[in-house]
Design a protein around this motif. Sequence first.
Motif, PDB file in Angstrom:
ATOM      1  N   UNK A  99       8.772   2.776 -11.078  1.00  0.00           N
ATOM      2  CA  UNK A  99       8.152   1.592 -11.750  1.00  0.00           C
ATOM      3  C   UNK A  99       9.273   0.640 -12.013  1.00  0.00           C
ATOM      4  N   UNK A 100      10.537   1.110 -12.428  1.00  0.00           N
ATOM      5  CA  UNK A 100      11.531   0.396 -12.887  1.00  0.00           C
ATOM      6  C   UNK A 100      11.878  -0.489 -11.568  1.00  0.00           C
ATOM      7  N   UNK A 101      12.052   0.128 -10.475  1.00  0.00           N
ATOM      8  CA  UNK A 101      12.412  -0.600  -9.043  1.00  0.00           C
ATOM      9  C   UNK A 101      11.375  -1.761  -8.898  1.00  0.00           C
ATOM     10  N   UNK A 102      10.080  -1.276  -8.939  1.00  0.00           N
ATOM     11  CA  UNK A 102       8.827  -2.481  -8.858  1.00  0.00           C
ATOM     12  C   UNK A 102       9.331  -3.445  -9.865  1.00  0.00           C
ATOM     13  N   UNK A 103       9.355  -3.258 -11.215  1.00  0.00           N
ATOM     14  CA  UNK A 103       9.565  -4.114 -12.054  1.00  0.00           C
ATOM     15  C   UNK A 103      11.065  -5.115 -11.785  1.00  0.00           C
ATOM     16  N   UNK A 104      11.976  -4.735 -11.244  1.00  0.00           N
ATOM     17  CA  UNK A 104      13.261  -5.205 -10.861  1.00  0.00           C
ATOM     18  C   UNK A 104      12.765  -6.115  -9.949  1.00  0.00           C
ATOM     19  N   UNK A 105      12.041  -5.755  -8.897  1.00  0.00           N
ATOM     20  CA  UNK A 105      11.837  -6.528  -7.815  1.00  0.00           C
ATOM     21  C   UNK A 105      10.966  -7.695  -7.936  1.00  0.00           C
ATOM     22  N   UNK A 142       0.879  -1.151  -0.016  1.00  0.00           N
ATOM     23  CA  UNK A 142      -0.069   0.012   0.129  1.00  0.00           C
ATOM     24  C   UNK A 142       0.865   1.415   0.037  1.00  0.00           C
ATOM     25  N   UNK A 143       1.978   1.184   0.645  1.00  0.00           N
ATOM     26  CA  UNK A 143       2.909   2.538   0.712  1.00  0.00           C
ATOM     27  C   UNK A 143       3.419   2.687  -0.711  1.00  0.00           C
ATOM     28  N   UNK A 144       3.937   1.764  -1.326  1.00  0.00           N
ATOM     29  CA  UNK A 144       4.685   1.796  -2.704  1.00  0.00           C
ATOM     30  C   UNK A 144       3.368   2.154  -3.771  1.00  0.00           C
ATOM     31  N   UNK A 145       2.146   1.681  -3.535  1.00  0.00           N
ATOM     32  CA  UNK A 145       1.108   2.427  -4.141  1.00  0.00           C
ATOM     33  C   UNK A 145       0.806   3.598  -3.917  1.00  0.00           C
ATOM     34  N   UNK A 146       0.659   4.383  -2.901  1.00  0.00           N
ATOM     35  CA  UNK A 146       0.880   5.634  -2.631  1.00  0.00           C
ATOM     36  C   UNK A 146       1.762   6.315  -3.243  1.00  0.00           C
ATOM     37  N   UNK A 147       2.962   6.009  -3.045  1.00  0.00           N
ATOM     38  CA  UNK A 147       4.209   6.604  -3.569  1.00  0.00           C
ATOM     39  C   UNK A 147       3.782   6.792  -5.067  1.00  0.00           C
ATOM     40  N   UNK A 148       3.641   5.866  -5.770  1.00  0.00           N
ATOM     41  CA  UNK A 148       3.370   5.656  -7.405  1.00  0.00           C
ATOM     42  C   UNK A 148       2.276   6.818  -7.710  1.00  0.00           C
ATOM     43  N   UNK A 149       1.241   6.721  -7.014  1.00  0.00           N
ATOM     44  CA  UNK A 149       0.201   7.262  -7.020  1.00  0.00           C
ATOM     45  C   UNK A 149       0.381   8.934  -6.927  1.00  0.00           C
ATOM     46  N   UNK A 150       1.221   9.317  -6.001  1.00  0.00           N
ATOM     47  CA  UNK A 150       1.452  10.704  -5.585  1.00  0.00           C
ATOM     48  C   UNK A 150       2.449  11.203  -6.833  1.00  0.00           C
ATOM     49  N   UNK A 151       3.207  10.309  -7.318  1.00  0.00           N
ATOM     50  CA  UNK A 151       4.090  10.875  -8.285  1.00  0.00           C
ATOM     51  C   UNK A 151       3.416  11.197  -9.834  1.00  0.00           C
ATOM     52  N   UNK A 152       2.409  10.102  -9.888  1.00  0.00           N
ATOM     53  CA  UNK A 152       1.511  10.006 -11.068  1.00  0.00           C
ATOM     54  C   UNK A 152       0.727  11.393 -11.263  1.00  0.00           C
TER      55      UNK A 152
END
Length: 87
Positions: free
Chosen positions: A78-84, A22-32
Motif C-alpha cells: 500500500x505504501x508503494x502504491x501511495x508513493x507511485x 488488476x495484478x496489483x489489486x490481486x496482490x493486495x487482495x491476496x495479502x489482505x
Amino acid sequence: MCQVEFEMACAAIKQLKAPVSDQEKLLVYSYYKQATQGDCNIPAPPATDLKAKAKWEAWNVNKGMSKMDAMRIYIAKVEELKKNEAG
C-alpha cells in the motif's frame, strides 16, 4: 503496532485515486485475505468463473504465510502504491 498500521493501510488503499492494475489489486487482495483469515479455506471455484478463480489462486499462493507477515507485506504494498500515486 502492526495491527494499527494494517488498519491504516486498509483505509489508505480506499483513498487512492490513481488507477491500480488488476495484478496489483490481486496482490493486495491476496495479502489482505491472508492477514485477516489465514490460509485459503474455500474450495477452488470453477475455471469458468475467471475473476473468482484469479482471486482464489492469488490468495492460495500465500498458504503457510503467517498473518503478521501478510500484514507487513500488505502495508509495504500500500505504501508503494501511495508513493507511485504521489509521483
